[in-house]
Motif scaffolding. Sequence first.
Motif, PDB file in Angstrom:
ATOM      1  N   ILE A 221       1.490   9.285  -4.859  1.00 23.43           N
ATOM      2  CA  ILE A 221       1.695   7.951  -3.569  1.00 23.43           C
ATOM      3  C   ILE A 221       0.639   8.245  -2.690  1.00 23.43           C
ATOM      4  N   TYR A 222      -0.041   7.198  -2.415  1.00 23.50           N
ATOM      5  CA  TYR A 222      -1.179   7.430  -1.330  1.00 23.50           C
ATOM      6  C   TYR A 222      -0.702   6.256  -0.294  1.00 23.50           C
ATOM      7  N   GLU A 223      -0.288   6.565   0.837  1.00 21.58           N
ATOM      8  CA  GLU A 223      -0.176   5.724   1.949  1.00 21.58           C
ATOM      9  C   GLU A 223      -1.043   5.597   2.909  1.00 21.58           C
TER      10      GLU A 223
ATOM     11  N   GLU B  21       3.503  -0.743  -2.727  1.00 18.94           N
ATOM     12  CA  GLU B  21       4.597  -1.064  -1.731  1.00 18.94           C
ATOM     13  C   GLU B  21       4.225  -1.254  -0.453  1.00 18.94           C
ATOM     14  N   LYS B  22       4.798  -2.577   0.310  1.00 17.27           N
ATOM     15  CA  LYS B  22       4.370  -2.750   1.419  1.00 17.27           C
ATOM     16  C   LYS B  22       5.276  -2.228   2.640  1.00 17.27           C
ATOM     17  N   VAL B  23       4.942  -1.344   3.498  1.00 19.56           N
ATOM     18  CA  VAL B  23       5.815  -0.676   4.374  1.00 19.56           C
ATOM     19  C   VAL B  23       5.805  -1.509   5.545  1.00 19.56           C
TER      20      VAL B  23
ATOM     21  N   HIS C  76       1.432   3.461  -5.450  1.00 20.08           N
ATOM     22  CA  HIS C  76       1.644   4.390  -6.650  1.00 20.08           C
ATOM     23  C   HIS C  76       0.732   4.526  -7.703  1.00 20.08           C
TER      24      HIS C  76
ATOM     25  N   LEU D 121       0.500  -1.621   6.328  1.00 19.85           N
ATOM     26  CA  LEU D 121       0.509  -0.208   5.817  1.00 19.85           C
ATOM     27  C   LEU D 121       1.170  -0.294   4.496  1.00 19.85           C
ATOM     28  N   VAL D 122       0.436   0.203   3.460  1.00 18.93           N
ATOM     29  CA  VAL D 122       0.960   0.213   2.015  1.00 18.93           C
ATOM     30  C   VAL D 122       1.169   1.668   1.566  1.00 18.93           C
ATOM     31  N   LYS D 123       2.018   1.688   0.527  1.00 19.01           N
ATOM     32  CA  LYS D 123       2.055   2.858  -0.470  1.00 19.01           C
ATOM     33  C   LYS D 123       1.668   2.472  -1.735  1.00 19.01           C
TER      34      LYS D 123
ATOM     35  N   ARG E  42      -6.288   6.267   5.830  1.00 19.91           N
ATOM     36  CA  ARG E  42      -5.235   7.168   6.379  1.00 19.91           C
ATOM     37  C   ARG E  42      -6.058   8.432   6.944  1.00 19.91           C
TER      38      ARG E  42
END
Lengths: 208, 146
Positions: B42-44, B85-87, B29, B25-27, B63
């Motif tokens: 931001i696209y998550e 960003e790795k969630v 930017h 799951l990533v964000k 998503r």
Amino acid sequence: MAKGLLGTKIGMMGMWDKNGKYIAVTALKCGPCSILQVKTPDKDGYSAVQIGFGKIKEENLSKAEKGHQKKAFEATGIYVRHAIELRDFPDAAEVGKQLDLSMFAEGDRVYVTSFSKGRGFQGVVKRHGFGGGRKSHGSTFHRAPGSVGAGTDPSEVVKGKRLPGRQGGKKTTIVNMKVVRIIPEENLMLVQGSVPGAAGSSVYVYQK
Amino acid sequence: MIKTQLDNLHLELINRPLDFQVGDLVKVHYKIIEGNKERIQIYEGLVIAIQNRGASKTFTVRRVSFDVGVERIFPLYSPTIEKIEKVRSNKVRRAKLYFLRDKAGKEGRLKEIKKAKPSDKMFERAEKLRAAKAAAAPAPQPAAAE
């Protein structure tokens, strides 16, 4: 023709421009080119310089070719394979002087001339974009050129009629190509868009 | 020699390591330019595929927003991506998770798993080249041209 260089096509790649847009670019290795001969109006009737590019072994040159390159060879230590003439060269020129990519700047528009890839003997569908016929449903007309004109009168085929024949392998010029980037230390130049010919084939880049 | 030169030009474009995997799951930017203003959105979502194409490597992020599945394909090395960003990481057994498109709601759940950072050999090569270049000439080159 004011200024120009000889070079080789390296290949194509994609890169991002300033706005984050992905563009296709062609990498060309241009120069350094040495001046082989300076032609003057007094002596030759017109003003020009002859530039050379690429390496060739000494034993592969005839005596006449070697003699022609003698002066430039003394300055550069290289016998060149390709040569081309630039009419009305704007800068000071002398035999043996090296020309490199510093003559162009990023954002410039250049002409690129090279030989397109040879396609051999091709039919009208590939060569001229004819539509051709149906492949199936009982069609007996597939990729043939069709009628080439009227009959007894005029009893000849009109000149310039598009027919099968040799395609490609011709000198082709792309005009107003944008110089995207210049890497002087590697003699590399990236122009936007595609350049005729295979990777490794020689190109001629110039500005009018 | 011709091949190396093109290869090096490709390596120059590689500006970030691939430090996530399929199933993460990533964000993302990414920059948005409106007129002359620039802002970051931001696209998550879940990474369902990574297409390995050298310097034009892309990844697909899925998503579900307002009950509608949305998939965006990002070029990994695009300068418009600020950071990724790795969630969380999930346990997956496939390289492409296209089967998730047919799963509704709870069917599409994945089990969380701790994963080590993957190694990115291409990024290492790019860093090596950059270091060699910096050692040779201290003046930095502009990455993106006009």
